[in-house]
Design a protein around this motif. Structure first.
Motif, PDB file in Angstrom:
ATOM      1  N   ALA A 273      -6.727  -0.058   6.522  1.00 13.24           N
ATOM      2  CA  ALA A 273      -7.012   0.164   7.950  1.00 13.24           C
ATOM      3  C   ALA A 273      -5.740   0.019   8.782  1.00 13.24           C
ATOM      4  O   ALA A 273      -5.505   0.799   9.715  1.00 13.24           O
ATOM      5  N   HIS A 274      -4.910  -0.960   8.436  1.00 11.15           N
ATOM      6  CA  HIS A 274      -3.667  -1.200   9.171  1.00 11.15           C
ATOM      7  C   HIS A 274      -2.723  -0.007   9.059  1.00 11.15           C
ATOM      8  O   HIS A 274      -2.187   0.468  10.065  1.00 11.15           O
ATOM      9  N   VAL A 275      -2.511   0.503   7.845  1.00 11.08           N
ATOM     10  CA  VAL A 275      -1.582   1.628   7.680  1.00 11.08           C
ATOM     11  C   VAL A 275      -2.174   2.929   8.211  1.00 11.08           C
ATOM     12  O   VAL A 275      -1.445   3.767   8.740  1.00 11.08           O
ATOM     13  N   ALA A 276      -3.495   3.081   8.124  1.00  8.50           N
ATOM     14  CA  ALA A 276      -4.140   4.291   8.661  1.00  8.50           C
ATOM     15  C   ALA A 276      -4.037   4.316  10.182  1.00  8.50           C
ATOM     16  O   ALA A 276      -3.804   5.377  10.776  1.00  8.50           O
ATOM     17  N   ALA A 277      -4.192   3.158  10.822  1.00  6.51           N
ATOM     18  CA  ALA A 277      -4.111   3.083  12.288  1.00  6.51           C
ATOM     19  C   ALA A 277      -2.721   3.483  12.790  1.00  6.51           C
ATOM     20  O   ALA A 277      -2.581   3.938  13.926  1.00  6.51           O
ATOM     21  N   ARG A 278      -1.715   3.319  11.953  1.00  2.00           N
ATOM     22  CA  ARG A 278      -0.350   3.685  12.330  1.00  2.00           C
ATOM     23  C   ARG A 278      -0.002   5.115  11.915  1.00  2.00           C
ATOM     24  O   ARG A 278       1.118   5.566  12.114  1.00  2.00           O
ATOM     25  N   GLY A 279      -0.954   5.809  11.302  1.00  2.00           N
ATOM     26  CA  GLY A 279      -0.729   7.192  10.901  1.00  2.00           C
ATOM     27  C   GLY A 279       0.093   7.333   9.636  1.00  2.00           C
ATOM     28  O   GLY A 279       0.604   8.416   9.352  1.00  2.00           O
ATOM     29  N   TRP A 280       0.213   6.258   8.845  1.00  2.00           N
ATOM     30  CA  TRP A 280       1.029   6.308   7.638  1.00  2.00           C
ATOM     31  C   TRP A 280       0.271   6.837   6.429  1.00  2.00           C
ATOM     32  O   TRP A 280       0.884   7.253   5.451  1.00  2.00           O
ATOM     33  N   ILE A 281      -1.054   6.797   6.490  1.00  2.00           N
ATOM     34  CA  ILE A 281      -1.869   7.384   5.423  1.00  2.00           C
ATOM     35  C   ILE A 281      -3.031   8.138   6.047  1.00  2.00           C
ATOM     36  O   ILE A 281      -3.386   7.914   7.204  1.00  2.00           O
ATOM     37  N   GLU A 282      -3.617   9.013   5.242  1.00  2.00           N
ATOM     38  CA  GLU A 282      -4.844   9.719   5.610  1.00  2.00           C
ATOM     39  C   GLU A 282      -5.899   9.371   4.578  1.00  2.00           C
ATOM     40  O   GLU A 282      -5.573   9.114   3.417  1.00  2.00           O
ATOM     41  N   ARG A 283      -7.150   9.391   5.025  1.00  2.00           N
ATOM     42  CA  ARG A 283      -8.282   9.173   4.125  1.00  2.00           C
ATOM     43  C   ARG A 283      -9.099  10.455   4.109  1.00  2.00           C
ATOM     44  O   ARG A 283      -9.636  10.854   5.137  1.00  2.00           O
ATOM     45  N   HIS A 284      -9.186  11.078   2.948  1.00  2.00           N
ATOM     46  CA  HIS A 284      -9.928  12.328   2.790  1.00  2.00           C
ATOM     47  C   HIS A 284     -11.132  12.095   1.887  1.00  2.00           C
ATOM     48  O   HIS A 284     -11.066  11.289   0.962  1.00  2.00           O
TER      49      HIS A 284
ATOM     50  N   LEU B 258      -0.452   9.473   1.428  1.00  2.00           N
ATOM     51  CA  LEU B 258       0.651   9.228   2.361  1.00  2.00           C
ATOM     52  C   LEU B 258       0.814  10.412   3.297  1.00  2.00           C
ATOM     53  O   LEU B 258       0.710  11.559   2.866  1.00  2.00           O
ATOM     54  N   THR B 259       1.089  10.134   4.547  1.00  2.00           N
ATOM     55  CA  THR B 259       1.435  11.184   5.501  1.00  2.00           C
ATOM     56  C   THR B 259       2.963  11.289   5.551  1.00  2.00           C
ATOM     57  O   THR B 259       3.666  10.413   5.029  1.00  2.00           O
ATOM     58  N   PRO B 260       3.495  12.323   6.200  1.00  2.00           N
ATOM     59  CA  PRO B 260       4.956  12.379   6.377  1.00  2.00           C
ATOM     60  C   PRO B 260       5.483  11.125   7.100  1.00  2.00           C
ATOM     61  O   PRO B 260       6.541  10.604   6.750  1.00  2.00           O
ATOM     62  N   ALA B 261       4.719  10.632   8.077  1.00  2.00           N
ATOM     63  CA  ALA B 261       5.139   9.397   8.767  1.00  2.00           C
ATOM     64  C   ALA B 261       5.121   8.209   7.806  1.00  2.00           C
ATOM     65  O   ALA B 261       5.985   7.328   7.867  1.00  2.00           O
TER      66      ALA B 261
ATOM     67  N   VAL C 153       0.840  -1.203   0.000  1.00  2.00           N
ATOM     68  CA  VAL C 153       0.000   0.000   0.000  1.00  2.00           C
ATOM     69  C   VAL C 153       0.874   1.251   0.000  1.00  2.00           C
ATOM     70  O   VAL C 153       0.679   2.167  -0.808  1.00  2.00           O
ATOM     71  N   LEU C 154       1.859   1.297   0.889  1.00  2.00           N
ATOM     72  CA  LEU C 154       2.737   2.466   0.967  1.00  2.00           C
ATOM     73  C   LEU C 154       3.514   2.649  -0.336  1.00  2.00           C
ATOM     74  O   LEU C 154       3.644   3.770  -0.839  1.00  2.00           O
ATOM     75  N   THR C 155       4.009   1.552  -0.888  1.00  2.00           N
ATOM     76  CA  THR C 155       4.787   1.620  -2.127  1.00  2.00           C
ATOM     77  C   THR C 155       3.950   2.168  -3.274  1.00  2.00           C
ATOM     78  O   THR C 155       4.401   3.048  -4.029  1.00  2.00           O
ATOM     79  N   LEU C 156       2.736   1.678  -3.408  1.00  2.00           N
ATOM     80  CA  LEU C 156       1.885   2.139  -4.510  1.00  2.00           C
ATOM     81  C   LEU C 156       1.473   3.591  -4.343  1.00  2.00           C
ATOM     82  O   LEU C 156       1.445   4.352  -5.317  1.00  2.00           O
ATOM     83  N   LEU C 157       1.166   4.003  -3.118  1.00  2.00           N
ATOM     84  CA  LEU C 157       0.834   5.413  -2.897  1.00  2.00           C
ATOM     85  C   LEU C 157       2.057   6.297  -3.140  1.00  2.00           C
ATOM     86  O   LEU C 157       1.930   7.401  -3.678  1.00  2.00           O
ATOM     87  N   GLY C 158       3.231   5.813  -2.754  1.00  2.00           N
ATOM     88  CA  GLY C 158       4.453   6.566  -3.012  1.00  2.00           C
ATOM     89  C   GLY C 158       4.753   6.688  -4.495  1.00  2.00           C
ATOM     90  O   GLY C 158       5.199   7.721  -4.977  1.00  2.00           O
ATOM     91  N   ARG C 159       4.472   5.635  -5.249  1.00  2.00           N
ATOM     92  CA  ARG C 159       4.766   5.616  -6.684  1.00  2.00           C
ATOM     93  C   ARG C 159       3.723   6.361  -7.503  1.00  2.00           C
ATOM     94  O   ARG C 159       4.046   7.090  -8.427  1.00  2.00           O
ATOM     95  N   HIS C 160       2.433   6.173  -7.157  1.00  2.00           N
ATOM     96  CA  HIS C 160       1.350   6.709  -7.993  1.00  2.00           C
ATOM     97  C   HIS C 160       0.661   7.931  -7.409  1.00  2.00           C
ATOM     98  O   HIS C 160      -0.168   8.541  -8.079  1.00  2.00           O
ATOM     99  N   GLY C 161       0.938   8.266  -6.161  1.00  2.00           N
ATOM    100  CA  GLY C 161       0.296   9.417  -5.542  1.00  2.00           C
ATOM    101  C   GLY C 161      -1.083   9.090  -4.983  1.00  2.00           C
ATOM    102  O   GLY C 161      -1.477   7.925  -4.900  1.00  2.00           O
ATOM    103  N   ASP C 162      -1.808  10.122  -4.607  1.00  2.00           N
ATOM    104  CA  ASP C 162      -3.128   9.959  -3.995  1.00  2.00           C
ATOM    105  C   ASP C 162      -4.048   9.170  -4.921  1.00  2.00           C
ATOM    106  O   ASP C 162      -3.992   9.336  -6.139  1.00  2.00           O
ATOM    107  N   MET C 163      -4.897   8.337  -4.324  1.00  2.00           N
ATOM    108  CA  MET C 163      -5.833   7.554  -5.143  1.00  2.00           C
ATOM    109  C   MET C 163      -6.990   7.055  -4.301  1.00  2.00           C
ATOM    110  O   MET C 163      -6.916   7.035  -3.075  1.00  2.00           O
ATOM    111  N   ARG C 164      -8.037   6.650  -4.996  1.00  2.00           N
ATOM    112  CA  ARG C 164      -9.188   6.019  -4.361  1.00  2.00           C
ATOM    113  C   ARG C 164      -8.848   4.582  -3.982  1.00  2.00           C
ATOM    114  O   ARG C 164      -7.960   3.970  -4.555  1.00  2.00           O
ATOM    115  N   MET C 165      -9.615   4.065  -3.047  1.00  2.00           N
ATOM    116  CA  MET C 165      -9.450   2.686  -2.612  1.00  2.00           C
ATOM    117  C   MET C 165      -9.641   1.713  -3.784  1.00  2.00           C
ATOM    118  O   MET C 165      -8.915   0.727  -3.899  1.00  2.00           O
ATOM    119  N   SER C 166     -10.590   1.984  -4.662  1.00  2.00           N
ATOM    120  CA  SER C 166     -10.847   1.092  -5.801  1.00  2.00           C
ATOM    121  C   SER C 166      -9.626   1.002  -6.713  1.00  2.00           C
ATOM    122  O   SER C 166      -9.284  -0.072  -7.216  1.00  2.00           O
TER     123      SER C 166
END
Length: 164
Positions: A70-81, A94-97, A39-52
């Motif tokens: 849910a796992h990465v959000a609970a650790r503060g590694w991503i935000e859901r807007h 992705l968050t700075p963390a 999840v982190l790798t794909l968000l880092g590579r492709h930027g913000d995106m929908r869950m789908s």
């Protein structure tokens, strides 16, 4: 065109890539299992995106993607807007963390690859990258069933199973 025996050997070698992938997963920190790292790798590579979109890139069901998110959000590694185009959807970011965690994952995997491929020349590593990139492009977008080339009809042959 390569000979049939070469394709057999290639198939055997590709099945061994699983061992490489398992070693790469072993260097991940315990709080960041493989699905979370993806999840982190794909968000880092492709930027913000929908869950789908993330589910499509991960090539897994939306429910599995939801657990990883849910796992990465609970650790503060991503935000859901909220998605401005569709308030029912969420945009993952992705968050700075999360970026710091992604940087750590990259350091760990690069260190392992440098260890294991330490006796390879820069040219050999570059050649492997080029060939793997070409191999992947030969298969098209493996994540989307519609984008896959049709499965070729394989002739039946009489073969004896290899002994182990």
């Amino acid at each position: 065109m390569a000979e049939h025996a070469q394709f057999d050997e290639l198939a055997r070698q590709l099945s061994a890539v699983g061992a490489v992938k398992r070693d790469l997963v072993r260097v991940l920190p315990p709080e960041c299992p493989g699905g979370s790292a993806a999840v982190l790798t794909l968000l880092g590579r492709h930027g913000d995106m929908r869950m789908s979109k993330l589910a499509e890139l991960l090539a897994v069901d939306l429910s599995v993607t939801s657990r990883h998110v849910a796992h990465v959000a609970a650790r503060g590694w991503i935000e859901r807007h909220p998605d401005p185009a569709d308030k029912r959807s969420r945009i993952l970011r992705l968050t700075p963390a999360g970026q710091a965690q992604l940087d750590e994952l990259s350091r760990r995997t690069s260190r392992l690859l440098a260890e294991r491929l330490g006796d390879w020349t820069d040219d050999e590593v570059g050649q492997l990258i080029r060939l793997m990139t070409r191999l992947r492009s030969s298969f098209g977008d493996c994540r989307s069933p519609a984008a896959r080339p049709p499965t070729p009809v394989v002739e039946e042959t009489t073969r004896t199973p290899a002994s182990t």
